[in-house]
Design an enzyme around this catalytic site. Structure first.
Site, PDB file in Angstrom:
ATOM      1  N   ALA A 111       0.810  -1.216   0.000  1.00  0.00           N
ATOM      2  CA  ALA A 111       0.000   0.000   0.000  1.00  0.00           C
ATOM      3  C   ALA A 111       0.848   1.275   0.000  1.00  0.00           C
ATOM      4  O   ALA A 111       0.414   2.315  -0.501  1.00  0.00           O
ATOM      5  CB  ALA A 111      -0.931  -0.020   1.207  1.00  0.00           C
ATOM      6  N   THR A 163       0.519   5.605  -1.471  1.00  0.00           N
ATOM      7  CA  THR A 163       0.099   6.713  -0.583  1.00  0.00           C
ATOM      8  C   THR A 163       0.371   8.063  -1.232  1.00  0.00           C
ATOM      9  O   THR A 163      -0.389   9.014  -1.038  1.00  0.00           O
ATOM     10  CB  THR A 163       0.803   6.653   0.797  1.00  0.00           C
ATOM     11  OG1 THR A 163       2.210   6.596   0.589  1.00  0.00           O
ATOM     12  CG2 THR A 163       0.356   5.443   1.599  1.00  0.00           C
ATOM     13  N   ARG A 209      -1.920   0.519   7.848  1.00  0.00           N
ATOM     14  CA  ARG A 209      -1.369   0.463   9.200  1.00  0.00           C
ATOM     15  C   ARG A 209      -0.736   1.756   9.686  1.00  0.00           C
ATOM     16  O   ARG A 209      -0.451   1.878  10.878  1.00  0.00           O
ATOM     17  CB  ARG A 209      -0.357  -0.685   9.298  1.00  0.00           C
ATOM     18  CG  ARG A 209      -1.047  -2.029   9.244  1.00  0.00           C
ATOM     19  CD  ARG A 209      -0.112  -3.204   9.287  1.00  0.00           C
ATOM     20  NE  ARG A 209      -0.883  -4.438   9.193  1.00  0.00           N
ATOM     21  CZ  ARG A 209      -1.460  -4.878   8.089  1.00  0.00           C
ATOM     22  NH1 ARG A 209      -1.323  -4.200   6.967  1.00  0.00           N
ATOM     23  NH2 ARG A 209      -2.165  -5.984   8.082  1.00  0.00           N
ATOM     24  N   VAL A 256      -4.671  -3.241  -4.730  1.00  0.00           N
ATOM     25  CA  VAL A 256      -5.875  -3.576  -5.492  1.00  0.00           C
ATOM     26  C   VAL A 256      -6.313  -2.382  -6.342  1.00  0.00           C
ATOM     27  O   VAL A 256      -7.402  -2.382  -6.900  1.00  0.00           O
ATOM     28  CB  VAL A 256      -7.006  -3.983  -4.518  1.00  0.00           C
ATOM     29  CG1 VAL A 256      -6.703  -5.327  -3.869  1.00  0.00           C
ATOM     30  CG2 VAL A 256      -7.234  -2.935  -3.425  1.00  0.00           C
ATOM     31  N   HIS A 259      -3.951  -9.740  -4.410  1.00  0.00           N
ATOM     32  CA  HIS A 259      -5.196  -9.487  -3.683  1.00  0.00           C
ATOM     33  C   HIS A 259      -6.327  -9.017  -4.592  1.00  0.00           C
ATOM     34  O   HIS A 259      -7.304  -8.451  -4.118  1.00  0.00           O
ATOM     35  CB  HIS A 259      -4.941  -8.480  -2.554  1.00  0.00           C
ATOM     36  CG  HIS A 259      -4.016  -9.021  -1.500  1.00  0.00           C
ATOM     37  ND1 HIS A 259      -3.400  -8.238  -0.558  1.00  0.00           N
ATOM     38  CD2 HIS A 259      -3.611 -10.296  -1.249  1.00  0.00           C
ATOM     39  CE1 HIS A 259      -2.648  -9.007   0.236  1.00  0.00           C
ATOM     40  NE2 HIS A 259      -2.750 -10.251  -0.179  1.00  0.00           N
ATOM     41  N   CYS A 270     -21.207 -17.867 -10.306  1.00  0.00           N
ATOM     42  CA  CYS A 270     -21.682 -18.402 -11.588  1.00  0.00           C
ATOM     43  C   CYS A 270     -20.825 -17.913 -12.750  1.00  0.00           C
ATOM     44  O   CYS A 270     -21.071 -18.285 -13.888  1.00  0.00           O
ATOM     45  CB  CYS A 270     -23.131 -17.975 -11.805  1.00  0.00           C
ATOM     46  SG  CYS A 270     -23.308 -16.183 -12.074  1.00  0.00           S
ATOM     47  N   CYS A 304     -26.323 -10.635  -8.005  1.00  0.00           N
ATOM     48  CA  CYS A 304     -25.898 -11.060  -9.337  1.00  0.00           C
ATOM     49  C   CYS A 304     -27.103 -11.057 -10.283  1.00  0.00           C
ATOM     50  O   CYS A 304     -28.131 -11.683  -9.976  1.00  0.00           O
ATOM     51  CB  CYS A 304     -25.286 -12.456  -9.258  1.00  0.00           C
ATOM     52  SG  CYS A 304     -24.898 -13.151 -10.874  1.00  0.00           S
ATOM     53  N   CYS A 310     -27.699 -14.996 -11.540  1.00  0.00           N
ATOM     54  CA  CYS A 310     -28.141 -16.115 -10.682  1.00  0.00           C
ATOM     55  C   CYS A 310     -28.682 -15.647  -9.333  1.00  0.00           C
ATOM     56  O   CYS A 310     -29.095 -16.486  -8.522  1.00  0.00           O
ATOM     57  CB  CYS A 310     -26.997 -17.103 -10.463  1.00  0.00           C
ATOM     58  SG  CYS A 310     -25.740 -16.517  -9.315  1.00  0.00           S
ATOM     59  N   SER A 350       4.669  -3.125   4.742  1.00  0.00           N
ATOM     60  CA  SER A 350       5.117  -3.394   6.114  1.00  0.00           C
ATOM     61  C   SER A 350       5.658  -4.814   6.223  1.00  0.00           C
ATOM     62  O   SER A 350       6.242  -5.181   7.232  1.00  0.00           O
ATOM     63  CB  SER A 350       3.969  -3.187   7.099  1.00  0.00           C
ATOM     64  OG  SER A 350       2.917  -4.082   6.799  1.00  0.00           O
TER      65      SER A 350
END
Ligand code: NAD
Length: 258
Positions: free
Chosen positions: A22, A26, A34, A101, A117, A138, A160, A163, A202
């Protein structure tokens, strides 16, 4: 240690695999978890487990609200992301393994990005009652804007459309297993690296934090660029405590002779 020592290490390494957390984002305006004032000062991490997401619609609603807060803005890659992409473009790095992410490595021009991730840029069906920590959907998948549009329209927990199953951001939650194929690919890259450059992590979250150790065990040098000490500093050939957006561009420029 100095940026010059890092540059010398990068200059001498044929294959530098970059491993980011992360902290590399920043300086693009995205909080880490953290650091003081980080996300865990405002939200309780125990709330957002995979199991609770599956079992409790209120957790899903809060999770979508957090998602909107985290990724509602327009965030641009910063000089650290761009320096990492330059290493790859110069043929000196087979790619970046990231815990992030946010999609900013690809935005900066990195083409091989192993996302341990997942990504907040997409959502997916995880099924009605997925077993253990594994999605069992699905196959429905859509850009995150699909969910955000429904939430804006008042549906706080969009289901969804194919489904009726639970929809979740295509990220790994607490208690959710990493995709074994993605982890295997990351491990292979680490085993084949001459140098593992860890940036803005970290190095506390397992199993991802085991990857730098795996690279060292396979013979690679470890370089760490982080704002504060990490538990793996003692294992590193070079450690630079500083801001990724300042340290990396300087080190990569020097290493590439720019
Ligand atoms: P972490 O929050 O545990 O550690 C981040 C580290 O980066 C800290 O040690 C901090 O001192 C350092 N740091 C902060 N800003 C920095 C900067 N500008 N330059 C250099 N170092 C800096 O993060 P982690 O190790 O990635 O692990 C936590 C989890 O957080 C990961 O699983 C990741 O998926 C998730 N996460 C991702 C994002 C994102 O995608 N941008 C944001 C928050 C959390």
């Amino acid at each position: 240690m100095s940026t010059g020592e890092l540059a010398a290490l990068l200059a001498g390494a044929g294959r530098t695999v970059v491993f980011t957390g992360a902290g590399v984002s920043t300086e693009s305006g995205l909080d880490d978890f953290r650091s003081p004032g980080g996300i865990w000062d405002r939200y309780d991490p125990r709330e957002f487990t995979f199991r609770r997401y599956v079992e409790d619609p209120e957790v899903r609603r809060r999770s979508w609200r957090l998602r909107r807060e985290l990724h509602g803005g327009d965030h641009e890659p910063n000089p650290a992301h761009r320096a990492i992409a330059r290493l790859e473009q110069a043929g000196r790095s087979p790619g970046v393994i990231t815990q992030n992410v946010d999609g900013l490595h690809a935005d900066a021009g990195s083409t091989t990005v192993v996302r341990l991730h997942g990504t907040t840029r997409r959502v997916e069906c995880i099924g009605h009652d997925p077993p253990g920590g594994r999605p069992d959907g699905c196959g429905f998948s859509a850009p995150t804007s699909w969910a955000m549009e429904r939430i804006e329209d008042g549906d706080e927990d969009p289901a969804c459309p194919d489904c009726g199953g639970i929809v979740k951001s295509a990220t790994i939650s607490f208690g959710q297993q990493l995709d074994p194929a993605v982890l295997a690919r990351a491990r292979r890259m680490c085993e084949e690296a001459d140098c593992l450059l860890a940036v803005g992590s970290s190095l506390q979250v397992r199993p991802a934090a085991g990857l730098p150790r795996l690279a060292v065990d396979a013979g690679a040098d470890l370089a760490i660029v982080n704002a504060e000490p990490t538990p793996l500093d003692g294992l590193a050939t070079v450690t630079v405590h500083g801001l990724a957006g300042e340290v990396l561009p300087a080190a990569v420029d020097t290493a590439l002779g720019d």
